[in-house]
Write a protein that holds these residues in place. Structure first.
Motif: not given
Lengths: 340, 315
Positions: A192-193, A195-196
């Protein structure tokens, strides 16, 4: 500004048993302007990936595709014969329209270094020396913020993390400043990190180059963060196509509403809430084509009329939705005021 | 039977180290946690943080280097294969793709009966009845027993994965990214199913995921893992409403739908002997690079491994 990608009446089918054709995408239309992000969202089997492949002329040979209009950076491929189409696509791919896939390893050659591959992408569209191409590759790797870009030029794909690999793929896709970038679940395989940060990077480059982005994703959170416009697909059709702000403020199609509601809601208190389910499942390719709205069998708001004819696109605030009751829903507050 | 107050799982100072050509990889580096009957612990972290290795080590699918694992009161750390077998009935695992390691030519019925055969449970008729019961529990029709994995959708396959884990009546299930590959609407169905099974069977879940939004939904407590260590643990609502560790804050900001823009990540790699987040942390000091912060209680059932926030909390 005129759209740089303009699609109308796109159909994609795959051969089934005997001589039947199974519809994967039916009568799809959308347009994207320079610098704009269109998210195509839907679940497995909704036709979003077939749409992406159709845009790039990358559908498998047995697929049957047609469109009333398929205009990419000024050239209408719907008017060209198949032979000419292949030629136009061959010239366009990478230059005018480029694609990023979910799994970066499928786009990278395991036995070539990162530098060789990015340089090759540069040389595929520009007549420059290997030396100059390597210099461009270095600039591109720095552009996508790969640390120690100099050393990474000589690294092989397996020596990089997933996030770094996807940055390399983005660097290759951007090598020739495409007018349209199609990204099919570009960050689904990433943390997620990461991805962002990869999505931030794409947004930043997009701002600079005015590239139009078609972001194909199943993740409504990503859509809420990144998209200007949203196209929600169900069973091969557009069910809702609207400005992102309008769609998230008051989703008009029951499928959009059900999808939004099914996501885990952060910050609950008391007893763990039950997630609202959508009963049944997406009809398979061979189960489509019945009269009526394709979502009717699963719809909580179904009317008798929904089972008789295909619902027309209804024009509402910020776009259209294919539902008899769209106007009624678009006027309601969203079931989840604050999304995310 | 151990007394009910005793945790179903108790892990103390667990370490899993792998020898690699580049030296020792400390995949799990001194992790302690416990899980009570009927409770869900969400284990969240990025790929490579050691969360899957920790899950596998708990089931002794990889060998721990140091530390201890107690399952239902029994120390299973040093047990051999044969002695381990009865404990396999207590704890089971569900993977992201349950069929990756299963024979695609077997019917669903045979796949579900296999654990029963291995453990010598029931006769042929009894096992067939148990398979029907398992299919029913996970919401699949009885005729699914005669089908093959490729005939099922992703959601149905994961239901089979859960049914197989349930076959031996376990008390703990380790779920490793079990809903990560599923579509939103299917994910909702499977999460609801897990909730129902927990309520009716009193199962404890170790729910391993990279997705903090999903973990926030399922967990009673959350443990955040980074670089082989736990950096923050505590009650779900506390962790997601008021994250203390800068890495937990990063993870929350990165949840899609929050429109948060992340600051740029630092370059480079974690410093051995320092905090696993030091090279990415805006607050890192010389101490963070030189000394690993220990996980310490900071009040409100929260434990934290951070030199800076711990100081602030104590001040």
């Amino acid at each position: 500004m005129d759209p740089v990608l303009d699609v109308d009446g796109l159909f994609v089918s795959f051969p089934g048993h005997g001589r039947t054709l199974l519809p994967a995408v039916e009568d799809l239309g959308f347009a994207v302007r320079p610098g704009e992000t269109l998210a195509i969202v839907g679940e497995s089997g909704c036709g979003k990936s077939a749409t992406a492949l159709a845009l790039l002329g990358l559908l498998p040979r047995h697929a049957v595709a047609s469109a009333r209009r398929l205009r990419i950076a000024g050239t209408d491929l719907a008017e060209a014969d198949p032979q000419a189409c292949r030629e136009i696509w061959r010239r366009h791919r990478g230059g005018r329209i480029a694609m990023i896939f979910q799994e970066p390893l499928t786009s990278l050659n395991p036995v070539l270094t990162i530098g060789e591959q990015v340089a090759e992408a540069v040389r595929a569209h520009e007549a420059v020396s290997w030396r100059a191409a390597r210099g461009r590759a270095f600039d591109l790797l720095r552009r996508v913020r790969i640390p120690q870009a100099e050393q990474r030029l000589d690294a092989y794909p397996h020596q990089l993390s997933g996030g770094m690999r996807q940055r390399v793929v983005i660097a290759m896709a951007l090598a020739c400043r495409p007018a349209v970038l199609v990204a099919d679940e570009p960050t689904t395989a990433l943390d997620v990190t990461v991805q962002a940060r990869v999505l931030d990077l794409i947004a930043e480059i997009q701002e600079e180059t005015r590239t139009a982005l078609v972001l194909i994703t199943h993740d409504l959170g990503v859509v809420a963060d990144r998209a200007d416009r949203v196209l929600v697909m169900y069973a091969g059709r557009a069910v809702e196509s609207r400005a992102a702000s309008a769609l998230f403020a008051a989703p008009a199609h029951p499928y959009t509403r059900a999808l939004l509601a099914a996501r885990p809601r952060p910050g609950w208190t008391g007893a763990r809430p039950r997630l609202p389910e959508i009963p049944g499942r997406v009809p398979g390719l061979g189960e489509r084509g019945a009269a009526g709205c394709p979502f009717a069998p699963r719809c909580a708001a179904v009317l008798p009329a929904c089972r008789i004819g295909r619902p027309d696109l209804i024009v509402l605030d910020g776009g259209t939705a294919a539902c008899l009751r769209a106007g009624e829903f678009a006027a309601q507050e969203t079931p989840r005021a604050a999304f995310g | 039977m151990p007394p009910l107050a005793e945790p179903i799982l108790e892990v103390r100072d667990l370490a899993v180290h792998f020898a690699t050509p580049h030296g020792t990889l400390r995949a799990v580096d001194g992790v302690s946690l416990s899980l009570r009957r009927g409770e869900t612990l969400g284990l969240v972290g990025e790929s490579g943080c050691g969360k899957s290795t920790l899950g596998r080590a708990i089931l002794r699918l990889v060998e721990p280097t140091a530390g201890s694992i107690r399952l239902a009161g029994t120390d299973v750390t040093g047990l051999g294969r044969a002695a381990l077998r009865p404990l396999r009935r207590i704890a089971q695992m569900v993977f992201q793709d349950p069929f990756a390691s299963l024979d695609p030519r077997w019917t669903i019925g045979r796949l579900l009966a296999e654990p029963l055969v291995i453990h010598g449970i029931g006769d042929r008729a009894g096992r067939a009845a148990r398979v029907r019961d398992l299919l029913d529990r996970v919401g699949l029709p009885a005729d699914a027993a005669a089908r093959y994995p490729h005939e099922l959708s992703g959601g149905q396959r994961q239901r089979v994965g859960i049914a197989r884990a349930l076959a031996l009546d376990p008390r703990l299930i380790v779920l490793d990214e079990a809903v990560s590959a599923l579509d939103v609407s299917v994910q909702a169905q499977v999460l609801n199913l897990l909730d129902d099974l927990q309520a009716s069977l009193g199962l404890a879940y170790l729910f391993i995921s990279h997705d903090l939004a999903v973990v926030d939904h399922v967990a009673d407590r959350i443990a955040v893992m980074l670089g082989g260590r736990l950096v923050e643990t505590g009650p779900r609502a506390r962790i997601t409403a008021r994250p203390l560790h800068p890495y937990t804050q990063d993870l929350l900001d990165a949840v899609p739908g929050r429109r948060a823009r992340l600051r740029d990540d630092g370059e480079g790699e974690a410093v051995p002997g320092g905090c696993p987040f030091a090279h990415r942390c805006p607050q890192a000091s010389a101490r963070c690079r030189a000394e690993v912060p220990m996980l310490r209680p900071v009040g409100g059932e929260v434990s934290l491994a951070c030199h800076h926030v711990a100081l602030a909390a104590a001040a």
